[in-house]
Scaffold this active site. Structure first.
Site, short mmCIF file in Angstrom:
data_model
loop_
_atom_site.label_atom_id
_atom_site.label_comp_id
_atom_site.label_asym_id
_atom_site.label_seq_id
_atom_site.Cartn_x
_atom_site.Cartn_y
_atom_site.Cartn_z
N GLU A 212 -10.99 -7.16 1.52
CA GLU A 212 -9.96 -7.03 0.50
C GLU A 212 -8.60 -6.83 1.15
O GLU A 212 -8.49 -6.25 2.23
CB GLU A 212 -10.27 -5.84 -0.42
CG GLU A 212 -11.54 -6.06 -1.22
CD GLU A 212 -11.80 -4.98 -2.27
OE1 GLU A 212 -12.33 -5.33 -3.34
OE2 GLU A 212 -11.49 -3.81 -2.02
N CYS B 278 -5.11 3.46 -1.40
CA CYS B 278 -5.67 3.85 -0.10
C CYS B 278 -7.09 4.39 -0.26
O CYS B 278 -7.34 5.25 -1.09
CB CYS B 278 -4.85 4.98 0.54
SG CYS B 278 -3.16 4.59 0.78
N1 SAH Z 1 -8.96 3.22 9.54
C1 SAH Z 1 -7.55 3.41 9.45
C2 SAH Z 1 -6.85 2.56 8.40
C3 SAH Z 1 -7.50 2.36 7.05
S1 SAH Z 1 -7.37 3.54 5.77
C4 SAH Z 1 -7.23 4.86 9.26
O1 SAH Z 1 -8.15 5.67 9.17
O2 SAH Z 1 -6.06 5.23 9.28
C5 SAH Z 1 -5.73 3.68 5.27
C6 SAH Z 1 -5.37 5.10 4.86
O3 SAH Z 1 -5.99 5.51 3.62
C7 SAH Z 1 -5.82 6.13 5.88
O4 SAH Z 1 -4.80 7.07 6.07
C8 SAH Z 1 -6.98 6.77 5.19
O5 SAH Z 1 -7.28 8.02 5.72
C9 SAH Z 1 -6.50 6.81 3.78
N2 SAH Z 1 -7.54 7.07 2.79
C10 SAH Z 1 -8.85 6.82 2.89
N3 SAH Z 1 -9.49 7.19 1.77
C11 SAH Z 1 -8.55 7.72 0.96
C12 SAH Z 1 -8.59 8.26 -0.35
N4 SAH Z 1 -9.73 8.35 -1.02
N5 SAH Z 1 -7.43 8.68 -0.90
C13 SAH Z 1 -6.26 8.56 -0.22
N6 SAH Z 1 -6.17 8.05 1.01
C14 SAH Z 1 -7.30 7.64 1.60
#
Ligand code: SAH
Length: 349
Positions: free
Chosen positions: A93, A339
């Site tokens: 996605e 996110c």
């Molecule tokens: N693997 C990388 C990039 C992908 S996630 C990382 O961990 O940074 C992109 C962002 O969304 C990251 O900061 C992640 O921690 C955040 N994220 C993941 N799940 C989330 C959620 N349920 N609510 C808000 N942010 C979230």
């Protein structure tokens, strides 16, 4: 027979070298790449190349394509979520976000994710495979192609590697993607308009410092002490918070660029008074920025955001203590495009 190389994963000078080795003019690489940027899916579409050239090219290269592209638009803010089917049947996605300063795309770097962050939907179905540099770029190509049907002058201004996957766990392909995305014959996105987000793979952050690719580095922090971080993000057991903060400081010194931290507030878990003072301790006195977001709910967890007022107070008291903290807008929540809500299964709703 040699295996054919995916044209989308090559930089123009690399294509040019291969062409020259095979008795063709090097400058044709520019023509070819410009076709790819404009959405060509086959050599047949490259009509300023002779039939003979096109035949030779198809013997040397292949052009990777998505098998299918579906999209869903948010009724709240116009964010578009794209679900791409790869030729091997896997799904990824991507998200198109519209801001005052232009369009941003949020891209996936892997099919699934190994990192296991408790609050994130992308990791729930496990890890399948890395995306190639060309496949990461292809998400931009397809989004551009779709949008230009509606707006012929559509251009992507910013790229964020915050979709499905851990970009630094697919290091070589991601570095190649960054170079492709920056190259002027393709999208020409300045490195400063590209952000890469990582859960904190220390050796790869060290390597990134040496690349001279001045992108914005975002670190998913989400906890202010080691015990809580290990509970929320298993990677913390391998690369502990204290060492991560050290390498982040080193990064700012070496590159002159500040680090951006992401922190999703979970009611009752990481939004307490204790958390606040720990955060102030971690982030005071060096070049960084703290992005606060309310956690986006996923169906597998009970983690929920607190109320808006509490988030604002949390931000305000950090700012008062001198922390460069801002609240990030949540976009695409009604289409599960925010996110941590992207998945590798087909689930477009
Ligand atoms: N693997 C990388 C990039 C992908 S996630 C990382 O961990 O940074 C992109 C962002 O969304 C990251 O900061 C992640 O921690 C955040 N994220 C993941 N799940 C989330 C959620 N349920 N609510 C808000 N942010 C979230």
């Amino acid at each position: 027979m040699n295996e054919k190389i995916d044209l989308r994963s090559l930089l123009p000078y690399e294509i040019s070298d291969i062409l020259k080795k095979n008795g063709m003019e090097g400058y044709r690489a520019g023509q070819i790449v410009s076709w790819l940027e404009r959405g060509a899916r086959s050599f047949e579409e490259m009509t300023n190349l002779s039939k003979e050239h096109r035949k030779r090219l198809s013997e040397l290269f292949e052009i990777s394509n998505m098998a299918e592209c579906e999209s869903l638009t948010s009724k709240i803010d116009g964010t578009v979520k794209f679900l791409f089917t790869l030729p091997d049947g896997n799904y990824v996605e991507s998200v198109l976000l519209s801001y005052k300063h232009g369009y941003s795309v949020c891209l996936s770097t892997q099919v699934g994710c190994k990192m296991g962050c408790r609050f994130c939907a992308s990791t729930k179905a496990g890890f399948e495979r890395n995306l190639s540099a060309g496949e990461i770029l292809l998400q931009m190509v397809e989004i551009t192609r779709e949008e230009r049907k509606k707006q012929p002058d559509f251009r992507i201004g910013h790229v964020v590697l915050m979709g499905i996957g851990e970009p630094l766990d697919n290091y070589d392909n991601v570095m190649r993607f960054l170079r492709l995305c920056n190259c002027k014959e393709l999208f020409g996105i300045g490195y400063r308009n590209i952000s890469l987000s990582t859960c904190g793979l220390i050796p790869e952050i060290r390597r990134l410092m040496t690349e001279e690719i001045p992108i914005t580095l975002s670190i998913s922090l989400h906890a202010s002490n080691p015990a809580l971080r290990s509970e929320l993000m298993p990677i913390n057991r391998r690369y502990p918070l204290e060492e991560l903060m050290e390498v982040c400081k080193e990064y700012t010194v070496k590159t002159g660029r500040r680090i951006s931290f992401e922190y999703a507030l979970i009611a009752g878990v990481n939004d307490t008074e204790k958390t606040k003072s720990e955060l102030i301790h971690l982030l005071s006195g060096w070049m960084n920025h703290l992005n606060l977001i309310p956690i986006n709910p996923t169906k597998e967890t009970t983690y929920r955001p607190g109320d808006r007022k509490k988030l604002e107070q949390f931000a305000a008291s950090l700012q008062k203590a001198g922390i460069n903290a801002t609240i990030r807008r949540t976009l695409g929540a009604d289409i599960q495009a925010a996110c941590g809500q992207l998945r590798r299964e087909k689930q477009l709703r």
